[in-house]
Design a protein around this motif. Structure first.
Motif, PDB file in Angstrom:
ATOM      1  N   ASN A  28      -4.067   6.640  -7.376  1.00 13.18           N
ATOM      2  CA  ASN A  28      -3.201   6.386  -6.142  1.00 13.18           C
ATOM      3  C   ASN A  28      -3.988   6.225  -4.935  1.00 13.18           C
ATOM      4  O   ASN A  28      -3.622   6.168  -3.786  1.00 13.18           O
ATOM      5  CB  ASN A  28      -2.139   7.638  -5.717  1.00 13.18           C
ATOM      6  CG  ASN A  28      -0.911   7.366  -6.828  1.00 13.18           C
ATOM      7  OD1 ASN A  28      -0.575   6.194  -7.350  1.00 13.18           O
ATOM      8  ND2 ASN A  28      -0.310   8.439  -6.997  1.00 13.18           N
ATOM      9  N   ARG A  87      -5.533   3.684  -3.650  1.00 17.37           N
ATOM     10  CA  ARG A  87      -5.106   2.707  -2.955  1.00 17.37           C
ATOM     11  C   ARG A  87      -4.383   2.872  -1.887  1.00 17.37           C
ATOM     12  O   ARG A  87      -4.498   2.206  -0.809  1.00 17.37           O
ATOM     13  CB  ARG A  87      -4.535   1.626  -3.695  1.00 17.37           C
ATOM     14  CG  ARG A  87      -3.337   1.792  -4.148  1.00 17.37           C
ATOM     15  CD  ARG A  87      -2.586   1.026  -5.393  1.00 17.37           C
ATOM     16  NE  ARG A  87      -1.430   1.022  -5.929  1.00 17.37           N
ATOM     17  CZ  ARG A  87      -0.954   2.200  -6.761  1.00 17.37           C
ATOM     18  NH1 ARG A  87      -1.948   3.126  -7.274  1.00 17.37           N
ATOM     19  NH2 ARG A  87       0.465   2.221  -7.154  1.00 17.37           N
ATOM     20  N   HIS A  88      -3.562   3.902  -1.839  1.00 15.94           N
ATOM     21  CA  HIS A  88      -2.685   4.491  -0.882  1.00 15.94           C
ATOM     22  C   HIS A  88      -3.250   4.710   0.502  1.00 15.94           C
ATOM     23  O   HIS A  88      -2.750   4.552   1.538  1.00 15.94           O
ATOM     24  CB  HIS A  88      -1.580   5.612  -1.154  1.00 15.94           C
ATOM     25  CG  HIS A  88      -0.802   5.120  -2.446  1.00 15.94           C
ATOM     26  ND1 HIS A  88       0.580   5.310  -2.202  1.00 15.94           N
ATOM     27  CD2 HIS A  88      -0.806   4.503  -3.410  1.00 15.94           C
ATOM     28  CE1 HIS A  88       1.229   4.997  -3.320  1.00 15.94           C
ATOM     29  NE2 HIS A  88       0.450   4.362  -4.051  1.00 15.94           N
ATOM     30  N   LEU A 118      -5.761   2.822   1.954  1.00 21.14           N
ATOM     31  CA  LEU A 118      -5.960   1.603   2.393  1.00 21.14           C
ATOM     32  C   LEU A 118      -4.471   0.937   2.902  1.00 21.14           C
ATOM     33  O   LEU A 118      -4.469   0.468   3.856  1.00 21.14           O
ATOM     34  CB  LEU A 118      -6.550   0.643   1.423  1.00 21.14           C
ATOM     35  CG  LEU A 118      -8.018   1.000   1.013  1.00 21.14           C
ATOM     36  CD1 LEU A 118      -8.224   0.018  -0.157  1.00 21.14           C
ATOM     37  CD2 LEU A 118      -8.862   1.155   2.112  1.00 21.14           C
ATOM     38  N   MET A 119      -3.629   1.273   1.970  1.00 27.12           N
ATOM     39  CA  MET A 119      -2.261   0.638   2.491  1.00 27.12           C
ATOM     40  C   MET A 119      -1.524   1.479   3.351  1.00 27.12           C
ATOM     41  O   MET A 119      -1.064   0.708   4.424  1.00 27.12           O
ATOM     42  CB  MET A 119      -1.321   0.982   1.239  1.00 27.12           C
ATOM     43  CG  MET A 119      -1.519   0.063  -0.095  1.00 27.12           C
ATOM     44  SD  MET A 119      -0.900   0.765  -1.658  1.00 27.12           S
ATOM     45  CE  MET A 119       1.049   0.752  -1.145  1.00 27.12           C
ATOM     46  N   ASP A 154       3.785   0.683  -3.593  1.00 22.77           N
ATOM     47  CA  ASP A 154       3.760  -0.725  -3.635  1.00 22.77           C
ATOM     48  C   ASP A 154       4.487  -1.565  -3.117  1.00 22.77           C
ATOM     49  O   ASP A 154       4.378  -2.494  -2.217  1.00 22.77           O
ATOM     50  CB  ASP A 154       3.344  -1.288  -4.951  1.00 22.77           C
ATOM     51  CG  ASP A 154       1.813  -0.559  -5.490  1.00 22.77           C
ATOM     52  OD1 ASP A 154       1.159  -0.119  -4.747  1.00 22.77           O
ATOM     53  OD2 ASP A 154       1.763  -0.468  -6.808  1.00 22.77           O
ATOM     54  N   GLU A 185     -16.949  -4.221 -10.044  1.00 23.06           N
ATOM     55  CA  GLU A 185     -17.329  -4.496  -8.896  1.00 23.06           C
ATOM     56  C   GLU A 185     -18.700  -4.996  -8.760  1.00 23.06           C
ATOM     57  O   GLU A 185     -19.110  -5.820  -8.036  1.00 23.06           O
ATOM     58  CB  GLU A 185     -16.979  -3.467  -7.873  1.00 23.06           C
ATOM     59  CG  GLU A 185     -15.313  -3.299  -7.642  1.00 23.06           C
ATOM     60  CD  GLU A 185     -14.914  -4.507  -7.030  1.00 23.06           C
ATOM     61  OE1 GLU A 185     -15.441  -5.179  -6.222  1.00 23.06           O
ATOM     62  OE2 GLU A 185     -13.781  -4.654  -7.292  1.00 23.06           O
TER      63      GLU A 185
END
Length: 228
Positions: free
Chosen positions: A75, A77-78, A80-81, A106, A218
């Motif tokens: 999680n 990524r949350h 950034l969200m 999401d 990456e």
């Protein structure tokens, strides 16, 4: 953009959550969680993919700390969200932002971030999140109740459905997306190497494989960009 408008905007999310939450509740039952434990997980975690992964880790007896760490990685990524969403929301008290940030998934992020106007009202976000959250929690409990009433042999067979679901989620996302395919490949190779060699337990192997595959992909794409 009122609370009622938010409810309407989030209705499609709530409907979409129904089968996923039902399945989670059913699988939680076959994993050995009580209805209260499964429902509490949906209430306090509210993260579909992370909850499904947690079921796998719970079923293999992984240390709770590792489950928390894996949930954090999945999680991450949350961060950034919610940072992105903060730019579109109206200024408000931090405690209110903390509450609706908890409900950012999401799907709710997609609905809120694609609004054509800035300064989205907190009441609108609350409507989107509340109906989505309510659907997830209620249908988790309902799925557990349904699972409890299935014959024993079907409950046992449902444990396989968890892995089938992950395959079903992965394969479509790999089509036409080389990056996702590489992430899955590197993650699988790293996990197998660490787990079967006995270097790490299941939980740590998953955690290291997740981070390792992301870093490797990456680096690979960064070098590819410089060469191009």
């Amino acid at each position: 953009m009122t609370f009622t408008n938010g409810i309407r905007a989030g209705l499609s999310i709530a409907i979409g959550y129904c089968p996923i939450a039902l399945t989670f509740g059913l699988l939680a039952k076959t994993t050995g969680l009580s209805m209260w434990e499964a429902t509490a997980m949906s209430m306090f975690v509210f993260a579909g993919a992370a909850q499904y992964i947690s079921l796998t880790l719970i079923s293999t007896g992984v240390d709770p700390i590792l489950i928390v760490l894996n949930t954090f990685v999945v999680n991450i990524r949350h961060f950034l969200m919610t940072a992105s969403l903060n730019e579109k929301m109206q200024p408000d008290a931090r405690w209110k932002k903390a509450i609706y940030a908890f409900g950012v998934t999401d799907e709710t992020f997609s609905v809120l971030a694609t609004q054509k106007r800035d300064n989205i009202r907190t009441s609108f976000a609350a409507g989107v999140i509340l109906i989505s959250y309510g659907s997830w929690v209620v249908f988790t409990a309902l799925g557990h109740v349904i699972g409890a009433n299935l014959p024993a042999f079907l409950q046992a067979a449902m444990s396989i459905a968890l892995y089938a679901m992950f395959v079903g989620l992965l394969v479509p996302s790999m089509k036409g997306n080389r990056k996702v395919a590489l992430l899955a490949l590197f993650g699988a190779v790293i996990h197998c190497a660490l787990y079967w060699s006995g270097l790490l337990s299941t939980g740590w192997a998953i955690l290291v494989a997740t981070l390792g595959s992301a870093i490797l992909v990456e680096i690979l794409y960064a070098r590819k960009g410089r060469v191009a």
